[in-house]
Design a protein around this motif. Structure first.
Motif, PDB file in Angstrom:
ATOM      1  N   VAL A  54      -9.681   1.637   7.411  1.00 17.74           N
ATOM      2  CA  VAL A  54      -8.237   1.891   7.432  1.00 17.74           C
ATOM      3  C   VAL A  54      -7.955   3.259   8.054  1.00 17.74           C
ATOM      4  O   VAL A  54      -8.660   4.233   7.793  1.00 17.74           O
ATOM      5  CB  VAL A  54      -7.672   1.827   5.997  1.00 17.74           C
ATOM      6  CG1 VAL A  54      -6.210   2.248   5.970  1.00 17.74           C
ATOM      7  CG2 VAL A  54      -7.829   0.418   5.442  1.00 17.74           C
ATOM      8  N   PRO A  82       0.840  -1.210   0.000  1.00 15.53           N
ATOM      9  CA  PRO A  82       0.000   0.000   0.000  1.00 15.53           C
ATOM     10  C   PRO A  82       0.868   1.250   0.000  1.00 15.53           C
ATOM     11  O   PRO A  82       1.904   1.303   0.672  1.00 15.53           O
ATOM     12  CB  PRO A  82      -0.806  -0.130   1.303  1.00 15.53           C
ATOM     13  CG  PRO A  82      -0.823  -1.595   1.600  1.00 15.53           C
ATOM     14  CD  PRO A  82       0.493  -2.120   1.103  1.00 15.53           C
ATOM     15  N   ILE A 137      -6.631   0.941  -2.313  1.00 16.86           N
ATOM     16  CA  ILE A 137      -6.463  -0.498  -2.148  1.00 16.86           C
ATOM     17  C   ILE A 137      -7.477  -1.260  -2.988  1.00 16.86           C
ATOM     18  O   ILE A 137      -7.167  -2.251  -3.655  1.00 16.86           O
ATOM     19  CB  ILE A 137      -6.594  -0.888  -0.662  1.00 16.86           C
ATOM     20  CG1 ILE A 137      -5.403  -0.347   0.137  1.00 16.86           C
ATOM     21  CG2 ILE A 137      -6.677  -2.402  -0.498  1.00 16.86           C
ATOM     22  CD1 ILE A 137      -5.565  -0.481   1.639  1.00 16.86           C
ATOM     23  N   ALA A 153      -5.312  -4.159   2.908  1.00  9.86           N
ATOM     24  CA  ALA A 153      -4.702  -4.636   1.663  1.00  9.86           C
ATOM     25  C   ALA A 153      -4.965  -6.124   1.435  1.00  9.86           C
ATOM     26  O   ALA A 153      -5.083  -6.577   0.290  1.00  9.86           O
ATOM     27  CB  ALA A 153      -3.205  -4.365   1.679  1.00  9.86           C
ATOM     28  N   ASP A 162      -9.700   6.454   6.741  1.00  8.23           N
ATOM     29  CA  ASP A 162      -9.102   7.115   5.576  1.00  8.23           C
ATOM     30  C   ASP A 162      -9.677   6.492   4.310  1.00  8.23           C
ATOM     31  O   ASP A 162      -9.228   5.426   3.876  1.00  8.23           O
ATOM     32  CB  ASP A 162      -7.586   6.973   5.623  1.00  8.23           C
ATOM     33  CG  ASP A 162      -6.890   7.766   4.518  1.00  8.23           C
ATOM     34  OD1 ASP A 162      -7.597   8.366   3.693  1.00  8.23           O
ATOM     35  OD2 ASP A 162      -5.656   7.781   4.484  1.00  8.23           O
ATOM     36  N   GLY A 214      -5.367   6.546   8.514  1.00  8.58           N
ATOM     37  CA  GLY A 214      -4.421   7.146   7.580  1.00  8.58           C
ATOM     38  C   GLY A 214      -3.921   8.514   7.981  1.00  8.58           C
ATOM     39  O   GLY A 214      -3.537   8.744   9.130  1.00  8.58           O
ATOM     40  N   PRO A 231       0.712   4.242   1.414  1.00  8.77           N
ATOM     41  CA  PRO A 231       1.104   4.863   2.687  1.00  8.77           C
ATOM     42  C   PRO A 231       2.231   4.121   3.400  1.00  8.77           C
ATOM     43  O   PRO A 231       3.141   4.744   3.955  1.00  8.77           O
ATOM     44  CB  PRO A 231      -0.192   4.825   3.510  1.00  8.77           C
ATOM     45  CG  PRO A 231      -1.289   4.813   2.501  1.00  8.77           C
ATOM     46  CD  PRO A 231      -0.748   4.001   1.374  1.00  8.77           C
ATOM     47  N   ILE A 232       2.182   2.771   3.390  1.00  9.38           N
ATOM     48  CA  ILE A 232       3.248   2.003   4.036  1.00  9.38           C
ATOM     49  C   ILE A 232       4.571   2.229   3.314  1.00  9.38           C
ATOM     50  O   ILE A 232       5.629   2.386   3.941  1.00  9.38           O
ATOM     51  CB  ILE A 232       2.897   0.504   4.059  1.00  9.38           C
ATOM     52  CG1 ILE A 232       1.705   0.250   4.982  1.00  9.38           C
ATOM     53  CG2 ILE A 232       4.093  -0.324   4.503  1.00  9.38           C
ATOM     54  CD1 ILE A 232       1.301  -1.192   5.081  1.00  9.38           C
ATOM     55  N   SER A 240      -7.157   5.874   1.231  1.00  7.28           N
ATOM     56  CA  SER A 240      -6.353   4.649   1.251  1.00  7.28           C
ATOM     57  C   SER A 240      -7.204   3.438   0.862  1.00  7.28           C
ATOM     58  O   SER A 240      -6.739   2.550   0.140  1.00  7.28           O
ATOM     59  CB  SER A 240      -5.752   4.436   2.645  1.00  7.28           C
ATOM     60  OG  SER A 240      -4.884   5.485   2.984  1.00  7.28           O
ATOM     61  N   SER A 279      -3.647  -1.581  10.158  1.00  5.07           N
ATOM     62  CA  SER A 279      -4.924  -1.403   9.469  1.00  5.07           C
ATOM     63  C   SER A 279      -4.739  -1.402   7.955  1.00  5.07           C
ATOM     64  O   SER A 279      -5.584  -1.921   7.214  1.00  5.07           O
ATOM     65  CB  SER A 279      -5.596  -0.102   9.920  1.00  5.07           C
ATOM     66  OG  SER A 279      -4.906   1.036   9.447  1.00  5.07           O
ATOM     67  N   LEU A 280      -3.632  -0.817   7.486  1.00  2.00           N
ATOM     68  CA  LEU A 280      -3.352  -0.836   6.043  1.00  2.00           C
ATOM     69  C   LEU A 280      -3.097  -2.251   5.539  1.00  2.00           C
ATOM     70  O   LEU A 280      -3.562  -2.640   4.462  1.00  2.00           O
ATOM     71  CB  LEU A 280      -2.149   0.059   5.744  1.00  2.00           C
ATOM     72  CG  LEU A 280      -2.391   1.574   5.826  1.00  2.00           C
ATOM     73  CD1 LEU A 280      -1.066   2.321   5.847  1.00  2.00           C
ATOM     74  CD2 LEU A 280      -3.248   2.042   4.663  1.00  2.00           C
TER      75      LEU A 280
END
Length: 539
Positions: A364, A27, A132, A407, A125, A366, A29-30, A128, A402-403
Motif C-alpha cells: 500500500v 481505510p 487494515i 482493504a 506504507d 501512503g 487514509p481514504i 496503513s 492501493s488502499l
C-alpha cells in the motif's frame, strides 16, 4: 484563514477521523482524504498551498525518524536479504520500468519527471497495512513489511530527489546518478547516526552528574530528526537517510536503563506525532485535491486526454506496480526456497502463490508518497513545473487504489493463511514475563534472607505478599488512602520500594534475555513498556 484556526481545525479533524473510522467501513487514509476534500468545498472553503520545501522539511524528517525508531532490529537483521532486495533492487526496477512507461503513456510529463513520479510511487506504507490487517498478518511478514517500508521510504525519496534535480538542471546520467546515490546515502547515514549517538552520550554524561531532565531531553529528541535532516542536506548528503539513521540509533539509546518517566513521555509524544502527521498529510492532500482536479480538468481541454482517460491511466499504473511487485516477490521466494532445500534447511512453509499475493496487495502507498509528491516545486526558473498537478493527481489516485486493493485483498488472502506464528509469539511473550517475574521473586527471597532476625517478622509478611502477587501474576494490591498507624505507613513505603526494586530486577533480566537472543527487540520493547507503566502507577 488565520493560521491558528487552520491548525486547530486540521488537528480536530485528524482526531475526529479516527472516531469516524470505527463507524464508516473505509481505510483511515481514504477517510482523511475525503474529509480534507469536504473542508475544501463550500461552506468551509478552506484553501491552503504549502511551500513544497517547507512541506518536505516539516513532515518527512519526523515520519522517517519514527520509522527508524520502531523497526524491530532482530527481524531487520534476520530478513535483511529480503528487505534489502525489496527496498533497493525492487525500487530501482520500479523506477526504471514505471518511469519509462509513464513517459510513454503521458508524453507531456518529461522523462526525468516520470522517473521522479515512479520513484515517489515506490515507497510502501506499513502503518496503513497494519491498520487494515488489524494485527492478523503473520509476524515475519509484518516485520518484513515494516523493514521494507522504512528502507524504501528512504531509497524512494533519495531517487525522487535525484530525479527532481535532473528535471531542474535538465541533465541526467545513469553512471553519475549511481555514484551520487551511493555517496549521498552513505554520508546521510553517517551524519544521522553520529548525531544521534552524540545526543545519547550527552544524555549519559548528564545523567551521571544529576543534570538530566526528562522534559528537556524529550524536546531535544523532537528536534533531532530536523537537525539530522538539515545537517545532512547542508553537507550535500541525504537528509532522508540521515533522519532514518538517527531514529535507528536513538531507539537503542532509548532502551538503556534510564528514567522511566523519560521513556513513557518520549513514547507517548512520538506515537501522538506519528498519528497526527500521517493524518495531516492525507488531510492536506484532500484540501488540495478539488483544486488539482479542477486544474487537470481545465488542462485536459488542450491535451490528448480527459479525466476518464486519466483514471484509466492511474488504473494501468497501479496494475503495473502490482505486477512488478508480484513477479519480484515470487522470484525472490522461489529462489530462496530452492536454495534452502539444497542446504537441507527446509523451504516455504506457506503456499508460495498465496504469500506472494498477500505481500503484493500489502504494498500500500501512503503518507511518504504524498509528502514527497506534494514537495514538487511550483516553478522552475519562474516557469510552472511541467505536469505538477498531473503528477499529484496520478499519485493520489494510485494511493487510493492501493488502499482499496489492500482493504479488500488483505482480509481475503488472510482467510486462507495459517497464522501459527502469532500463537508462538504469545507463548514467547508469556515465557519472558514468567522469567522476569521469577527473577523478581528470587531477588525478593534473597533480600529477605539477608535481613536481621528482628526484621524478619515485620518485613516477611510484606515480602510474602509481593512474592505471592508475582507468582499468581496478579496486579499489585492497591493501598487505601486513609490515615493509618506509623507501622502501616512504613509497611506501605517498604512495599512500594521493594516493588520498585523488583521491577528493576525484571528489567535487568529482560535485558539479559535480549542480550542472549532469547527474545527479540520488539518483545523487549513490549515488556519494558509494561514495566514502565507498572512503575509509573507505583509512583
Amino acid at each position: 484563514m488565520d493560521i491558528l484556526n487552520l491548525v486547530f481545525l486540521l488537528t480536530l479533524t485528524v482526531g475526529a477521523s479516527r472516531i469516524l473510522a470505527n463507524i464508516i467501513p473505509l481505510p483511515l487514509p481514504i477517510l482523511q482524504i475525503l474529509l480534507g476534500s469536504l473542508l475544501a468545498l463550500p461552506p468551509f472553503g478552506m484553501e491552503i498551498e504549502l511551500d513544497p520545501e517547507i512541506f518536505m522539511m516539516l513532515f518527512i524528517p519526523p515520519l522517517l525518524f519514527y520509522d527508524g525508531w520502531k523497526i524491530p532490529k532482530k527481524e531487520f537483521t534476520e530478513h535483511g536479504g529480503q528487505i534489502a532486495a525489496m527496498s533497493l533492487l525492487l525500487v530501482l526496477i520500479t523506477v526504471a520500468a514505471v518511469g519509462y512507461f509513464i513517459h510513454w503513456l503521458i508524453p507531456s510529463i518529461p522523462l526525468a519527471a516520470s522517473f521522479a513520479l515512479a520513484a515517489i510511487l515506490s515507497p510502501t506504507d506499513a502503518l496503513s497495512v497494519i491498520a487494515i490487517a488489524q494485527g492478523r498478518l503473520p509476524r515475519h511478514m509484518s516485520h518484513q513489511l515494516e523493514g521494507e517500508a522504512m528502507m524504501n521510504d528512504a531509497t524512494g525519496l533519495v531517487s525522487f530527489k535525484i530525479a527532481m534535480a535532473a528535471v531542474i538542471t535538465g541533465s541526467f546520467s545513469l553512471v553519475s546518478v549511481s555514484g551520487e546515490f551511493l555517496v549521498v546515502a552513505l554520508g546521510g547515514l553517517l551524519i544521522g547516526g553520529a548525531l544521534s549517538w552524540t545526543v545519547g552520550k550527552i544524555k549519559q554524561w548528564m545523567t551521571a552528574r544529576d543534570l538530566y531532565d526528562p522534559a528537556t531531553y524529550v524536546v531535544t529528541i523532537l528536534l533531532l530528526p530536523f537537525a539530522a535532516f538539515f545537517l545532512a542536506e547542508h553537507a550535500g548528503m541525504s537528509g532522508i537517510l540521515s533522519a532514518v539513521a538517527a531514529g535507528m540509533v536513538q531507539s537503542r539509546v532509548d532502551m538503556l536503563p534510564v528514567k522511566t518517566s523519560t521513556r513513557i513521555l518520549n513514547r507517548s509524544i512520538w506515537e501522538m506525532l506519528d498519528f497526527s502527521f500521517n493524518g495531516l498529510v492525507f488531510l492536506l492532500l484532500g484540501l488540495q485535491f478539488p483544486g488539482i482536479v479542477e486544474r487537470v480538468w481545465e488542462a485536459s481541454a488542450t491535451q490528448s486526454y480527459d479525466m476518464g482517460t486519466l483514471v484509466v491511466y492511474a488504473l494501468v499504473i497501479m496494475a503495473l506496480l502490482l505486477m512488478i511487485r508480484f513477479a519480484f516477490i515470487y522470484a525472490y521466494h522461489w529462489s530462496e526456497t530452492r536454495l534452502l532445500k539444497r542446504r537441507a534447511k527446509g523451504g516455504q512453509s506457506q503456499p508460495l502463490l498465496l504469500t506472494t499475493a498477500l505481500s503484493s496487495v500489502a504494498g500500500v502507498r501512503g503518507a511518504i508518497t504524498l509528502a514527497g509528491i506534494l514537495s514538487v516545486p511550483l516553478f522552475i526558473d519562474g516557469t510552472p513545473f511541467p505536469g505538477r498537478d498531473l503528477m499529484i493527481f496520478l499519485s493520489a489516485a494510485v494511493i487510493i487504489l492501493s488502499l482499496l486493493i489492500g482493504a479488500l485483498g488483505i482480509p481475503y488472502f488472510l482467510r486462507y493463511l495459517s497464522l501459527n506464528d502469532l500463537d508462538e509469539h504469545e507463548r514467547e511473550l508469556l515465557k519472558a514475563r514468567q522469567s522476569a517475574s521469577q527473577a523478581a521473586v528470587s531477588w525478593l527471597e534473597e533480600w529477605l534472607k539477608a535481613q536481621s532476625n528482628e526484621d524478619i517478622e515485620s518485613k516477611g509478611s510484606v515480602t510474602a505478599r509481593i512474592i505471592d502477587s508475582y507468582r499468581q501474576e496478579m496486579q499489585a494490591m492497591a493501598m487505601e488512602r486513609e490515615d493509618r498507624a506509623n507501622e502501616a505507613v512504613q509497611r506501605y513505603v517498604l512495599e512500594t520500594n521493594l516493588r520498585m526494586q523488583a521491577i528493576q530486577v525484571q528489567r535487568k533480566e529482560l535485558y539479559r534475555l535480549r542480550k542472549r537472543r532469547h527474545i527479540d527487540e520488539q518483545m523487549l520493547q513490549t515488556l519494558i513498556r509494561e514495566l514502565d507503566y507498572e512503575e509509573a502507577a507505583l509512583q
